[in-house]
Write a protein that holds these residues in place. Structure first.
Motif, PDB file in Angstrom:
ATOM      1  N   LEU A   1      -9.855  -9.885   5.747  1.00  0.00           N
ATOM      2  CA  LEU A   1     -10.770  -9.878   4.616  1.00  0.00           C
ATOM      3  C   LEU A   1     -10.112 -10.307   3.308  1.00  0.00           C
ATOM      4  O   LEU A   1     -10.795 -10.674   2.363  1.00  0.00           O
ATOM      5  CB  LEU A   1     -11.394  -8.489   4.450  1.00  0.00           C
ATOM      6  CG  LEU A   1     -12.363  -8.079   5.562  1.00  0.00           C
ATOM      7  CD1 LEU A   1     -12.818  -6.650   5.344  1.00  0.00           C
ATOM      8  CD2 LEU A   1     -13.551  -9.024   5.628  1.00  0.00           C
ATOM      9  N   SER A   2      -8.794 -10.284   3.252  1.00  0.00           N
ATOM     10  CA  SER A   2      -8.130 -10.658   2.006  1.00  0.00           C
ATOM     11  C   SER A   2      -8.257 -12.146   1.713  1.00  0.00           C
ATOM     12  O   SER A   2      -8.144 -12.564   0.571  1.00  0.00           O
ATOM     13  CB  SER A   2      -6.654 -10.264   2.057  1.00  0.00           C
ATOM     14  OG  SER A   2      -5.987 -11.043   3.033  1.00  0.00           O
ATOM     15  N   ALA A   3      -8.513 -12.957   2.711  1.00  0.00           N
ATOM     16  CA  ALA A   3      -8.639 -14.401   2.512  1.00  0.00           C
ATOM     17  C   ALA A   3     -10.040 -14.799   2.061  1.00  0.00           C
ATOM     18  O   ALA A   3     -10.269 -15.956   1.703  1.00  0.00           O
ATOM     19  CB  ALA A   3      -8.284 -15.137   3.803  1.00  0.00           C
ATOM     20  N   CYS A   4     -10.996 -13.889   2.054  1.00  0.00           N
ATOM     21  CA  CYS A   4     -12.381 -14.236   1.715  1.00  0.00           C
ATOM     22  C   CYS A   4     -12.556 -14.626   0.254  1.00  0.00           C
ATOM     23  O   CYS A   4     -13.427 -15.409  -0.074  1.00  0.00           O
ATOM     24  CB  CYS A   4     -13.313 -13.071   2.035  1.00  0.00           C
ATOM     25  SG  CYS A   4     -13.482 -12.787   3.802  1.00  0.00           S
ATOM     26  N   GLY A   5     -11.745 -14.102  -0.648  1.00  0.00           N
ATOM     27  CA  GLY A   5     -11.939 -14.350  -2.061  1.00  0.00           C
ATOM     28  C   GLY A   5     -11.027 -15.418  -2.628  1.00  0.00           C
ATOM     29  O   GLY A   5     -10.846 -15.486  -3.842  1.00  0.00           O
ATOM     30  N   GLN A   6     -10.453 -16.243  -1.795  1.00  0.00           N
ATOM     31  CA  GLN A   6      -9.537 -17.257  -2.292  1.00  0.00           C
ATOM     32  C   GLN A   6     -10.298 -18.317  -3.083  1.00  0.00           C
ATOM     33  O   GLN A   6     -11.292 -18.862  -2.598  1.00  0.00           O
ATOM     34  CB  GLN A   6      -8.789 -17.923  -1.139  1.00  0.00           C
ATOM     35  CG  GLN A   6      -7.865 -16.984  -0.389  1.00  0.00           C
ATOM     36  CD  GLN A   6      -6.743 -16.485  -1.269  1.00  0.00           C
ATOM     37  OE1 GLN A   6      -6.222 -17.211  -2.096  1.00  0.00           O
ATOM     38  NE2 GLN A   6      -6.377 -15.228  -1.096  1.00  0.00           N
ATOM     39  N   PRO A   7      -9.870 -18.643  -4.310  1.00  0.00           N
ATOM     40  CA  PRO A   7     -10.548 -19.653  -5.097  1.00  0.00           C
ATOM     41  C   PRO A   7     -10.165 -21.050  -4.620  1.00  0.00           C
ATOM     42  O   PRO A   7      -9.161 -21.245  -3.950  1.00  0.00           O
ATOM     43  CB  PRO A   7     -10.034 -19.411  -6.513  1.00  0.00           C
ATOM     44  CG  PRO A   7      -8.666 -18.861  -6.302  1.00  0.00           C
ATOM     45  CD  PRO A   7      -8.768 -18.028  -5.045  1.00  0.00           C
ATOM     46  N   GLY A   8     -10.971 -21.991  -4.990  1.00  0.00           N
ATOM     47  CA  GLY A   8     -10.660 -23.376  -4.657  1.00  0.00           C
ATOM     48  C   GLY A   8     -11.918 -24.120  -4.249  1.00  0.00           C
ATOM     49  O   GLY A   8     -12.968 -23.526  -3.998  1.00  0.00           O
TER      50      GLY A   8
ATOM     51  N   SER B   1      -5.869  -1.504  13.461  1.00  0.00           N
ATOM     52  CA  SER B   1      -7.184  -2.100  13.209  1.00  0.00           C
ATOM     53  C   SER B   1      -7.440  -2.262  11.717  1.00  0.00           C
ATOM     54  O   SER B   1      -7.928  -3.302  11.263  1.00  0.00           O
ATOM     55  CB  SER B   1      -8.283  -1.242  13.830  1.00  0.00           C
ATOM     56  OG  SER B   1      -8.119  -1.158  15.218  1.00  0.00           O
ATOM     57  N   ILE B   2      -7.113  -1.241  10.949  1.00  0.00           N
ATOM     58  CA  ILE B   2      -7.313  -1.305   9.496  1.00  0.00           C
ATOM     59  C   ILE B   2      -6.428  -2.391   8.891  1.00  0.00           C
ATOM     60  O   ILE B   2      -6.870  -3.165   8.032  1.00  0.00           O
ATOM     61  CB  ILE B   2      -7.052   0.070   8.851  1.00  0.00           C
ATOM     62  CG1 ILE B   2      -8.163   1.040   9.242  1.00  0.00           C
ATOM     63  CG2 ILE B   2      -6.947  -0.037   7.334  1.00  0.00           C
ATOM     64  CD1 ILE B   2      -7.920   2.466   8.805  1.00  0.00           C
ATOM     65  N   LEU B   3      -5.195  -2.487   9.343  1.00  0.00           N
ATOM     66  CA  LEU B   3      -4.280  -3.510   8.844  1.00  0.00           C
ATOM     67  C   LEU B   3      -4.807  -4.916   9.162  1.00  0.00           C
ATOM     68  O   LEU B   3      -4.790  -5.795   8.306  1.00  0.00           O
ATOM     69  CB  LEU B   3      -2.890  -3.308   9.447  1.00  0.00           C
ATOM     70  CG  LEU B   3      -1.825  -4.294   9.017  1.00  0.00           C
ATOM     71  CD1 LEU B   3      -1.558  -4.173   7.518  1.00  0.00           C
ATOM     72  CD2 LEU B   3      -0.552  -4.072   9.800  1.00  0.00           C
ATOM     73  N   CYS B   4      -5.292  -5.109  10.380  1.00  0.00           N
ATOM     74  CA  CYS B   4      -5.841  -6.425  10.767  1.00  0.00           C
ATOM     75  C   CYS B   4      -7.085  -6.770   9.964  1.00  0.00           C
ATOM     76  O   CYS B   4      -7.234  -7.903   9.496  1.00  0.00           O
ATOM     77  CB  CYS B   4      -6.145  -6.442  12.262  1.00  0.00           C
ATOM     78  SG  CYS B   4      -4.681  -6.437  13.297  1.00  0.00           S
ATOM     79  N   LEU B   5      -7.985  -5.821   9.804  1.00  0.00           N
ATOM     80  CA  LEU B   5      -9.207  -6.079   9.033  1.00  0.00           C
ATOM     81  C   LEU B   5      -8.888  -6.370   7.575  1.00  0.00           C
ATOM     82  O   LEU B   5      -9.494  -7.255   6.959  1.00  0.00           O
ATOM     83  CB  LEU B   5     -10.160  -4.890   9.140  1.00  0.00           C
ATOM     84  CG  LEU B   5     -10.875  -4.747  10.475  1.00  0.00           C
ATOM     85  CD1 LEU B   5     -11.673  -3.452  10.511  1.00  0.00           C
ATOM     86  CD2 LEU B   5     -11.777  -5.925  10.726  1.00  0.00           C
ATOM     87  N   THR B   6      -7.951  -5.648   7.010  1.00  0.00           N
ATOM     88  CA  THR B   6      -7.556  -5.882   5.621  1.00  0.00           C
ATOM     89  C   THR B   6      -6.974  -7.281   5.461  1.00  0.00           C
ATOM     90  O   THR B   6      -7.277  -7.996   4.499  1.00  0.00           O
ATOM     91  CB  THR B   6      -6.528  -4.829   5.171  1.00  0.00           C
ATOM     92  OG1 THR B   6      -7.090  -3.547   5.364  1.00  0.00           O
ATOM     93  CG2 THR B   6      -6.149  -5.018   3.724  1.00  0.00           C
ATOM     94  N   THR B   7      -6.151  -7.697   6.407  1.00  0.00           N
ATOM     95  CA  THR B   7      -5.546  -9.029   6.357  1.00  0.00           C
ATOM     96  C   THR B   7      -6.612 -10.113   6.467  1.00  0.00           C
ATOM     97  O   THR B   7      -6.585 -11.107   5.733  1.00  0.00           O
ATOM     98  CB  THR B   7      -4.514  -9.187   7.490  1.00  0.00           C
ATOM     99  OG1 THR B   7      -3.539  -8.157   7.366  1.00  0.00           O
ATOM    100  CG2 THR B   7      -3.831 -10.530   7.427  1.00  0.00           C
TER     101      THR B   7
END
Length: 59
Positions: free
Chosen positions: A20-27, A12-18
């Motif tokens: 949430l990691s896309a939330c800060g992508q610039p562009g 669960s922690i691995l999935c949530l981390t994955t």
């Protein structure tokens, strides 16, 4: 029992981390406008204009 619980929590922690990691992508958050079309006619030349075909009056 404890190893199953740890596996579920770890996954669960691995999935949530994955996720949430896309939330800060610039562009840009919009689609860019297409580039303006460059005129293909030679300089000084005027493109011919077309007029719609005449319509016969309805009777």
């Amino acid at each position: 029992m404890k190893s199953t619980f740890r596996l579920i929590i770890g996954t669960s922690i691995l999935c949530l981390t994955t996720l949430l990691s896309a939330c800060g992508q610039p562009g840009p958050l919009y689609l860019p406008k297409p580039p303006a079309a460059k005129p293909t006619a030679k300089s000084g030349a005027v493109a011919p204009t077309t007029s719609p075909a005449p319509v016969a009056p309805q009777q």
